[in-house]
Design a protein around this motif. Structure first.
Motif, PDB file in Angstrom:
ATOM      1  N   UNK A 287     148.293  50.035   6.250  1.00  0.00           N
ATOM      2  CA  UNK A 287     149.696  49.884   6.637  1.00  0.00           C
ATOM      3  C   UNK A 287     150.019  50.544   7.973  1.00  0.00           C
ATOM      4  N   UNK A 288     149.154  51.404   8.452  1.00  0.00           N
ATOM      5  CA  UNK A 288     149.378  52.044   9.748  1.00  0.00           C
ATOM      6  C   UNK A 288     149.002  51.130  10.910  1.00  0.00           C
ATOM      7  N   UNK A 289     148.280  50.054  10.620  1.00  0.00           N
ATOM      8  CA  UNK A 289     147.729  49.224  11.691  1.00  0.00           C
ATOM      9  C   UNK A 289     148.804  48.484  12.475  1.00  0.00           C
ATOM     10  N   UNK A 290     149.744  47.849  11.787  1.00  0.00           N
ATOM     11  CA  UNK A 290     150.755  47.057  12.493  1.00  0.00           C
ATOM     12  C   UNK A 290     151.595  47.910  13.438  1.00  0.00           C
ATOM     13  N   UNK A 291     152.123  49.071  12.995  1.00  0.00           N
ATOM     14  CA  UNK A 291     152.879  49.884  13.956  1.00  0.00           C
ATOM     15  C   UNK A 291     152.023  50.429  15.097  1.00  0.00           C
ATOM     16  N   UNK A 292     150.764  50.740  14.814  1.00  0.00           N
ATOM     17  CA  UNK A 292     149.872  51.188  15.888  1.00  0.00           C
ATOM     18  C   UNK A 292     149.715  50.085  16.927  1.00  0.00           C
ATOM     19  N   UNK A 293     149.439  48.875  16.460  1.00  0.00           N
ATOM     20  CA  UNK A 293     149.252  47.757  17.388  1.00  0.00           C
ATOM     21  C   UNK A 293     150.529  47.447  18.161  1.00  0.00           C
ATOM     22  N   UNK A 294     151.671  47.570  17.488  1.00  0.00           N
ATOM     23  CA  UNK A 294     152.942  47.298  18.163  1.00  0.00           C
ATOM     24  C   UNK A 294     153.162  48.273  19.315  1.00  0.00           C
ATOM     25  N   UNK A 295     152.810  49.537  19.102  1.00  0.00           N
ATOM     26  CA  UNK A 295     152.968  50.525  20.165  1.00  0.00           C
ATOM     27  C   UNK A 295     151.976  50.278  21.297  1.00  0.00           C
ATOM     28  N   UNK A 296     150.755  49.893  20.945  1.00  0.00           N
ATOM     29  CA  UNK A 296     149.769  49.564  21.977  1.00  0.00           C
ATOM     30  C   UNK A 296     150.263  48.390  22.820  1.00  0.00           C
ATOM     31  N   UNK A 297     150.745  47.336  22.158  1.00  0.00           N
ATOM     32  CA  UNK A 297     151.232  46.166  22.890  1.00  0.00           C
ATOM     33  C   UNK A 297     152.419  46.539  23.775  1.00  0.00           C
ATOM     34  N   UNK A 298     153.317  47.364  23.245  1.00  0.00           N
ATOM     35  CA  UNK A 298     154.472  47.774  24.049  1.00  0.00           C
ATOM     36  C   UNK A 298     154.020  48.566  25.273  1.00  0.00           C
ATOM     37  N   UNK A 299     153.097  49.521  25.058  1.00  0.00           N
ATOM     38  CA  UNK A 299     152.639  50.368  26.158  1.00  0.00           C
ATOM     39  C   UNK A 299     151.896  49.559  27.216  1.00  0.00           C
ATOM     40  N   UNK A 300     151.035  48.647  26.780  1.00  0.00           N
ATOM     41  CA  UNK A 300     150.306  47.823  27.742  1.00  0.00           C
ATOM     42  C   UNK A 300     151.260  46.884  28.477  1.00  0.00           C
TER      43      UNK A 300
END
Length: 223
Positions: A150-163
């Motif tokens: 369940x931690x994966x989606x928010x992690x990926x969302x932050x990565x996408x936002x930062x990139x």
């Protein structure tokens, strides 16, 4: 690449189109040098010169690539898979804008060493472009390589936002341990990029973000 993902190639059409667009942005920057960075196991870590060979035979596909035009005639060790994919993308788009070099990075590389590595890359030429390979989490679904977390989606969302925002501080702050647990192979490369981009005041654009097969794929450009 279609020969490897033949059965699911249409699912990745958007990702491939975004990669082509991203390489167009790199070419338009008219760099003096292109440095390709990607995750690698121990045998593939370290520098890979222009012309280094790669292959997808390990994936059951009879496709060979080179990292740009053939360089030194001395035998070179094979590219890790991430750099072989980059070489395929560069061949596909006919890259001829600048000399190329590759860097295979161990996923456990500590964040501060990543930042220092990025600073060193930025200092190699007046105008350095970077092509950074690597996935976000591999834990987005039950059938994902790392199962559902369940931690994966928010992690990926932050990565996408930062990139997408060229947010250097956010990339520097990524939790290396969490990235490892989520099998996010791109973490070290993103932090190398953050080190290289310090003080450059770049803007970002998010071109693609999705999780086919439960693995997070992100394509973004900084310029």
């Amino acid at each position: 690449m279609p020969p490897v993902a033949a059965g699911a190639a249409p699912e990745l059409d958007g990702a491939r189109a975004a990669c082509t667009d991203a390489l167009g942005v790199l070419a338009a920057a008219r760099p003096d040098r292109l440095v390709v960075v990607g995750p690698a196991d121990e045998s593939g870590r370290g520098p890979h010169p222009q012309g280094a060979p790669g292959s997808f035979r390990g994936f059951g596909v009879d496709v060979d690539v080179r990292l740009g035009p053939e360089g030194d005639s001395a035998p070179q060790r094979p590219l890790p898979a991430s750099l072989a994919v980059a070489a395929w993308l560069l061949e596909r788009t006919g890259w001829s804008c600048a000399p190329i070099e590759g860097l295979g990075v161990g996923e456990p590389l500590e964040p501060e060493r990543c930042i220092q590595t990025g600073r060193g890359i930025a200092a190699r030429a007046e105008r350095v472009a970077m092509l950074v390979m690597g996935d976000a989490s591999a834990c987005r679904t039950l059938k994902a390589p790392g199962y559902l977390d369940e931690r994966a989606a928010p992690f990926d969302a932050e990565v996408a936002r930062a990139l997408g925002a060229a947010d250097v501080a956010a990339l520097r702050a990524l939790d290396a341990e969490l990235a490892y647990e989520l099998k996010a192979s791109g973490r070290a490369g993103w932090q190398i990029l953050a080190g290289a981009a310090e003080g450059a005041d770049l803007g970002g654009a998010l071109l693609y973000e999705d999780a086919p097969y439960g693995v997070g794929y992100v394509v973004a450009t900084w310029s």
